[in-house]
Design a protein around this motif. Structure first.
Motif, PDB file in Angstrom:
ATOM      1  N   ALA A   1       0.996  -1.038   0.033  1.00 33.72           N
ATOM      2  CA  ALA A   1       0.002  -0.088  -0.055  1.00 33.72           C
ATOM      3  C   ALA A   1       0.885   1.413  -0.056  1.00 33.72           C
ATOM      4  N   VAL A   2       1.967   1.272   0.756  1.00 27.52           N
ATOM      5  CA  VAL A   2       2.735   2.488   0.795  1.00 27.52           C
ATOM      6  C   VAL A   2       3.490   2.605  -0.532  1.00 27.52           C
ATOM      7  N   ARG A   3       3.757   1.735  -1.228  1.00 31.91           N
ATOM      8  CA  ARG A   3       4.449   1.752  -2.384  1.00 31.91           C
ATOM      9  C   ARG A   3       3.645   2.437  -3.460  1.00 31.91           C
ATOM     10  N   HIS A   4       2.254   2.333  -3.444  1.00 32.43           N
ATOM     11  CA  HIS A   4       1.054   2.763  -4.071  1.00 32.43           C
ATOM     12  C   HIS A   4       0.959   4.307  -3.855  1.00 32.43           C
ATOM     13  N   GLY A   5       1.235   4.611  -2.693  1.00 30.45           N
ATOM     14  CA  GLY A   5       0.777   6.212  -2.151  1.00 30.45           C
ATOM     15  C   GLY A   5      -0.604   6.367  -1.822  1.00 30.45           C
ATOM     16  N   GLY A   6      -0.802   7.652  -1.549  1.00 28.93           N
ATOM     17  CA  GLY A   6      -2.066   8.072  -1.377  1.00 28.93           C
ATOM     18  C   GLY A   6      -2.609   7.710  -0.043  1.00 28.93           C
ATOM     19  N   ARG A   7      -3.740   8.246   0.583  1.00 26.67           N
ATOM     20  CA  ARG A   7      -4.225   7.990   1.880  1.00 26.67           C
ATOM     21  C   ARG A   7      -4.364   6.250   2.237  1.00 26.67           C
ATOM     22  N   VAL A   8      -4.019   5.826   3.134  1.00 22.31           N
ATOM     23  CA  VAL A   8      -3.976   4.217   3.630  1.00 22.31           C
ATOM     24  C   VAL A   8      -5.039   4.114   4.706  1.00 22.31           C
ATOM     25  N   VAL A   9      -5.900   3.210   4.429  1.00 28.51           N
ATOM     26  CA  VAL A   9      -6.918   2.891   5.465  1.00 28.51           C
ATOM     27  C   VAL A   9      -6.830   1.459   5.883  1.00 28.51           C
ATOM     28  N   LEU A  10      -6.328   1.167   6.998  1.00 18.29           N
ATOM     29  CA  LEU A  10      -6.046  -0.412   7.595  1.00 18.29           C
ATOM     30  C   LEU A  10      -7.464  -0.660   7.963  1.00 18.29           C
ATOM     31  N   VAL A  11      -7.859  -1.787   7.511  1.00 19.44           N
ATOM     32  CA  VAL A  11      -9.133  -2.466   8.030  1.00 19.44           C
ATOM     33  C   VAL A  11      -8.861  -3.816   8.633  1.00 19.44           C
ATOM     34  N   ASN A  12      -8.969  -3.576   9.913  1.00 22.87           N
ATOM     35  CA  ASN A  12      -8.675  -4.714  10.839  1.00 22.87           C
ATOM     36  C   ASN A  12      -9.801  -5.386  11.450  1.00 22.87           C
ATOM     37  N   ALA A  13     -10.427  -6.539  10.974  1.00 25.20           N
ATOM     38  CA  ALA A  13     -12.075  -7.047  11.391  1.00 25.20           C
ATOM     39  C   ALA A  13     -11.880  -8.422  11.917  1.00 25.20           C
ATOM     40  N   THR A  14     -12.534  -8.781  12.424  1.00 24.13           N
ATOM     41  CA  THR A  14     -12.879 -10.015  13.189  1.00 24.13           C
ATOM     42  C   THR A  14     -14.293 -10.398  13.208  1.00 24.13           C
ATOM     43  N   ARG A  15     -14.631 -11.657  13.223  1.00 22.47           N
ATOM     44  CA  ARG A  15     -16.106 -12.152  13.286  1.00 22.47           C
ATOM     45  C   ARG A  15     -16.556 -11.878  14.809  1.00 22.47           C
ATOM     46  N   GLY A  16     -15.442 -12.023  15.691  1.00 17.51           N
ATOM     47  CA  GLY A  16     -15.924 -11.787  16.986  1.00 17.51           C
ATOM     48  C   GLY A  16     -16.548 -13.181  17.480  1.00 17.51           C
ATOM     49  N   ASP A  17     -16.513 -14.108  16.939  1.00 18.57           N
ATOM     50  CA  ASP A  17     -16.979 -15.791  17.416  1.00 18.57           C
ATOM     51  C   ASP A  17     -15.851 -16.313  18.151  1.00 18.57           C
ATOM     52  N   ALA A  18     -14.732 -15.881  18.537  1.00 16.84           N
ATOM     53  CA  ALA A  18     -13.661 -16.645  19.366  1.00 16.84           C
ATOM     54  C   ALA A  18     -13.350 -15.696  20.450  1.00 16.84           C
ATOM     55  N   TYR A  19     -12.930 -16.396  21.832  1.00 16.22           N
ATOM     56  CA  TYR A  19     -12.455 -15.645  22.601  1.00 16.22           C
ATOM     57  C   TYR A  19     -10.924 -14.875  22.467  1.00 16.22           C
ATOM     58  N   VAL A  20     -10.372 -15.614  21.477  1.00 17.50           N
ATOM     59  CA  VAL A  20      -9.075 -14.800  21.032  1.00 17.50           C
ATOM     60  C   VAL A  20      -9.021 -15.129  19.553  1.00 17.50           C
ATOM     61  N   ASP A  21      -8.796 -14.091  18.787  1.00 17.73           N
ATOM     62  CA  ASP A  21      -8.560 -13.907  17.262  1.00 17.73           C
ATOM     63  C   ASP A  21      -7.323 -13.435  17.120  1.00 17.73           C
ATOM     64  N   PRO A  22      -6.240 -14.341  16.554  1.00 18.51           N
ATOM     65  CA  PRO A  22      -4.967 -13.774  16.258  1.00 18.51           C
ATOM     66  C   PRO A  22      -5.029 -12.670  15.268  1.00 18.51           C
ATOM     67  N   ARG A  23      -5.948 -12.424  14.517  1.00 19.08           N
ATOM     68  CA  ARG A  23      -6.023 -11.475  13.485  1.00 19.08           C
ATOM     69  C   ARG A  23      -6.278 -10.088  13.901  1.00 19.08           C
ATOM     70  N   TRP A  24      -6.966  -9.765  15.267  1.00 18.82           N
ATOM     71  CA  TRP A  24      -7.399  -8.729  15.857  1.00 18.82           C
ATOM     72  C   TRP A  24      -6.302  -8.367  16.445  1.00 18.82           C
TER      73      TRP A  24
END
Length: 131
Positions: free
Chosen positions: A22-45
């Motif tokens: 994303a940085v190589r492409h430039g512009g405004r960067v919006v990071l979306v970090n999402a989870t389904r919320g169906d686990a006590y621990v989600d390593p992607r969160w």
């Protein structure tokens, strides 16, 4: 490139690969970090430290950055919704290596984004062996 780049972001090597692209492409960067919320621990969160590191990577490149963390029924749909809301010029998603059985049994966030996004999608890979 200018405009808005939406990144389907998770902590770790995959997230770093997506942010670097994303940085190589430039512009405004919006990071979306999402989870389904169906686990006590989600390593992607991401925790605050992980988010700060990703934010700093973008800011150090001289780009504006926004972080969105969402609990959503479908992570891919959440990323696509942000891209549509912001009229993004590009979505960046890192591809996770999966076994053939894993591909058969589990849905793919990357696949959903590739098929549903209205704007171009850049799929990147992390270094071999990265997670």
């Amino acid at each position: 490139m200018s405009g808005t780049v939406v990144v389907a972001w998770t902590p770790g090597e995959l997230g770093r690969a997506a942010v670097e692209a994303a940085v190589r492409h430039g512009g405004r960067v919006v990071l979306v970090n999402a989870t389904r919320g169906d686990a006590y621990v989600d390593p992607r969160w991401a925790d605050d430290d992980e988010l700060a590191l990703a934010r700093r990577t973008v800011e150090d490149a001289g780009l504006a950055v926004e972080v969105r963390q969402e609990v959503a029924p479908d992570v891919g749909d959440a990323v696509v919704a942000v891209a549509e809301e912001l009229d993004a010029d590009l979505v960046v998603v890192a591809l996770r290596r999966r076994t053939p059985v894993g591909k058969l049994l589990m849905g793919s966030v990357a696949q959903r984004i590739l098929l549903e996004a209205e704007c171009p999608v850049l799929a990147v890979k992390a270094a071999r062996g990265a997670r």
